[in-house]
Design an enzyme around this catalytic site. Structure first.
Site, PDB file in Angstrom:
ATOM      1  N   LYS A  30       0.804  -1.227   0.000  1.00  0.00           N
ATOM      2  CA  LYS A  30       0.000   0.000   0.000  1.00  0.00           C
ATOM      3  C   LYS A  30       0.837   1.278   0.000  1.00  0.00           C
ATOM      4  O   LYS A  30       0.358   2.341  -0.347  1.00  0.00           O
ATOM      5  CB  LYS A  30      -0.960   0.005   1.196  1.00  0.00           C
ATOM      6  CG  LYS A  30      -0.356   0.388   2.549  1.00  0.00           C
ATOM      7  CD  LYS A  30      -1.489   0.565   3.560  1.00  0.00           C
ATOM      8  CE  LYS A  30      -1.077   1.021   4.949  1.00  0.00           C
ATOM      9  NZ  LYS A  30      -0.188   0.120   5.675  1.00  0.00           N
ATOM     10  N   HIS A  58       2.196  -3.773  14.762  1.00  0.00           N
ATOM     11  CA  HIS A  58       2.667  -2.608  14.018  1.00  0.00           C
ATOM     12  C   HIS A  58       2.739  -1.473  15.014  1.00  0.00           C
ATOM     13  O   HIS A  58       1.724  -1.114  15.620  1.00  0.00           O
ATOM     14  CB  HIS A  58       1.724  -2.269  12.866  1.00  0.00           C
ATOM     15  CG  HIS A  58       2.320  -1.324  11.864  1.00  0.00           C
ATOM     16  ND1 HIS A  58       2.826  -0.096  12.235  1.00  0.00           N
ATOM     17  CD2 HIS A  58       2.516  -1.432  10.530  1.00  0.00           C
ATOM     18  CE1 HIS A  58       3.302   0.518  11.151  1.00  0.00           C
ATOM     19  NE2 HIS A  58       3.123  -0.268  10.106  1.00  0.00           N
ATOM     20  N   GLU A  74       7.313  -5.868   7.872  1.00  0.00           N
ATOM     21  CA  GLU A  74       6.501  -5.344   6.760  1.00  0.00           C
ATOM     22  C   GLU A  74       6.828  -3.880   6.513  1.00  0.00           C
ATOM     23  O   GLU A  74       5.968  -3.004   6.658  1.00  0.00           O
ATOM     24  CB  GLU A  74       5.010  -5.475   7.109  1.00  0.00           C
ATOM     25  CG  GLU A  74       4.545  -6.893   7.352  1.00  0.00           C
ATOM     26  CD  GLU A  74       3.212  -6.943   8.109  1.00  0.00           C
ATOM     27  OE1 GLU A  74       2.716  -5.888   8.550  1.00  0.00           O
ATOM     28  OE2 GLU A  74       2.669  -8.040   8.256  1.00  0.00           O
TER      29      GLU A  74
HETATM   30  C1  LIG Z   1       0.838   0.196   6.399  1.00  0.00           C
HETATM   31  C2  LIG Z   1       1.298  -1.064   6.994  1.00  0.00           C
HETATM   32  C3  LIG Z   1       2.653  -1.404   6.964  1.00  0.00           C
HETATM   33  C4  LIG Z   1       3.733  -0.470   6.473  1.00  0.00           C
HETATM   34  O1  LIG Z   1       3.983   0.520   7.411  1.00  0.00           O
HETATM   35  P1  LIG Z   1       5.192   1.551   7.254  1.00  0.00           P
HETATM   36  O2  LIG Z   1       5.042   2.425   8.436  1.00  0.00           O
HETATM   37  O3  LIG Z   1       5.046   2.249   5.972  1.00  0.00           O
HETATM   38  O4  LIG Z   1       6.466   0.778   7.323  1.00  0.00           O
HETATM   39  C5  LIG Z   1       3.016  -2.637   7.454  1.00  0.00           C
HETATM   40  N1  LIG Z   1       2.103  -3.495   7.940  1.00  0.00           N
HETATM   41  C6  LIG Z   1       0.788  -3.211   7.997  1.00  0.00           C
HETATM   42  C7  LIG Z   1      -0.156  -4.215   8.537  1.00  0.00           C
HETATM   43  C8  LIG Z   1       0.352  -1.979   7.536  1.00  0.00           C
HETATM   44  O5  LIG Z   1      -0.948  -1.675   7.612  1.00  0.00           O
END
Ligand SMILES: *Cc1c(COP(=O)(O)O)cnc(C)c1O
Length: 422
Positions: free
Chosen positions: A86, A214, A291
């Site tokens: 995304k 996260h 991620e």
């Molecule tokens: C958006 C998102 C990410 C990426 O986050 P960043 O802060 O851009 O590294 C990773 N995992 C999940 C589940 C997300 O929703």
């Protein structure tokens, strides 16, 4: 004119359908040794100056993407990156990453399709959205995508019914108060809910293979990772007690994308490595993934826009300048409006400007007064219609959030590939 070869679609060795991913007029330029993406920007501005064409454009440096990947692997050697689609879903970005061997974090059927069509194995994908539409779960099942996240009872029930062989990853609530874009209000089970959720999964015969979290996008403190990894250890112990084969830890995203972040990636990596070695020591048989989105994509793109209108106003005795530019909130700057720090453009002018700075507001091109590029009253020298503004670090959550509101298309993207990657 720089000597350059334009190799359209050089990266796309995959099936042709992938190219219709909604990208406008894509151009891929293979850089000759000794040339750079910045030279392409200057050359393009020059080209446009010689015509009446003044469209905004974005130049992506795919070399930077590869560098960020190397940097990630060097500093977090135990962690396999699953890039968060995304953040920037340009085909060229995804293809370079697929070639470099990253996995992918997808959150919808559309993202799953995009990555699968490039030929990425389903085992290299995590469907990291805790609440999924049933037909999307069925799609994942039909494609062999097994890893998927959850954080509530209802989701386990859906997965048990529509994808019983899935390998579930329990998303844990984290303290995200130190991040720019918190996520915990919407996602994550608290530690005291985990026992119940793991038991339900066991009763419904769905396998939970690990846990994820996260810390919030644009996380400002490494301590958030330390705490979350410690909590993850507790979830592992619970899961193992209940009889789940816990072997996957997913530390999510949140790594900073910009150089001058409050907490550097280096500091974060030090804390993460220490926590991993303490709670999930090498030899414990636990696979660790992350991620990252922002960390990979931020520095890849540079946005170049043109001043299409100007207003000179006196307000409360101050001279204030307002410029109307041809990229804005609805095309590339939605996320920028949510950042705390003000982004300052590099000004590209035909003539030298006087050093005096004025209170300035940069407006996007649409008929909506929310369409601003940042705060009002930033300090800039006086500019003129036709001057160019360059914003660096525009690769993360920019065009993926764009719409064509009011008929304004996203800027053309030019991808550059350094000679080492060709
Ligand atoms: C958006 C998102 C990410 C990426 O986050 P960043 O802060 O851009 O590294 C990773 N995992 C999940 C589940 C997300 O929703």
């Amino acid at each position: 004119m720089l000597a350059k070869r334009t190799c359209l679609q050089i990266l796309s060795e995959g099936p042709k359908e992938v190219e219709s991913s909604g990208e406008r007029q894509k151009q891929v330029i293979c850089l000759e040794p000794g040339t750079s993406a910045w030279m392409i920007i200057q050359e393009k501005i020059q080209e446009l100056l010689d015509s009446d064409e003044r469209d905004a454009f974005i130049v992506a440096d795919l070399g930077v993407l590869a560098e960020q990947h190397q940097h990630f692997l060097q500093l977090l050697p135990r962690v396999t990156p699953f890039y968060a689609v995304k953040c920037n879903n340009s085909l060229s970005v995804l293809q370079v990453l697929a070639n470099l061997g990253t996995g992918f974090d997808c959150a919808s059927r559309g993202e799953l399709e995009q990555v699968l069509k490039m030929g990425v194995a389903p085992t290299r994908i995590i469907y990291a959205n805790t609440c999924k539409q049933i037909s999307y779960i069925q799609y994942a099942a039909s494609q062999g995508v097994q890893l998927m996240t959850f954080d509530c009872e209802e989701e386990v029930i859906k997965v048990a019914k529509f994808h019983p062989t899935a390998r579930l990853v329990l998303r844990l609530y984290t303290d995200d108060s130190q991040s720019m874009f918190p996520l915990s209000a919407k996602f994550g089970a608290t530690l005291d809910q985990c026992h119940h959720l793991l038991s339900i999964a066991k009763d419904l015969r769905v396998t939970v293979v690990g846990t994820c979290f996260h810390v919030g996008s644009g996380c400002q403190t490494p301590e958030s990772f330390n705490k979350a990894i410690a909590d993850a250890r507790q979830v592992f112990d619970l899961g193992l007690q209940i009889g789940h084969p816990m072997n996957l830890l997913d530390i999510g995203g949140g790594f900073p994308g910009m150089k001058d972040s409050v907490s550097s990636f280096e500091e974060m990596a030090t804390v993460i490595n220490r926590a991993l070695d303490h709670y999930f020591p090498e030899g414990s048989g636990v696979e660790i993934i992350a991620e990252p989105g922002r960390f990979y994509a931020t520095k890849v793109c540079t946005a170049v826009l043109n001043i299409i209108g100007k207003k000179d106003v006196i307000k409360q005795g101050d001279r204030k300048l307002m410029y109307y530019v041809n990229d804005g909130f609805y095309t590339s700057f939605a996320i920028i409006r949510r950042e705390k720090e003000t982004r300052m453009p590099i000004v590209v002018k035909k003539f030298n400007y006087k050093p005096h700075r004025y209170l300035t507001t940069l407006w996007g091109p649409t008929c909506d007064a929310f369409d601003r590029l940042g705060p009002t009253d930033i300090l800039l020298p006086e500019l003129h219609v036709g001057d160019w503004l360059v914003f660096e670090d525009m690769g993360a959550y920019t065009h993926t959030l764009s719409s064509n509101f009011n008929g304004f298309a996203r800027p053309e993207m030019i991808f550059t590939i350094p000679s080492e990657l060709q």
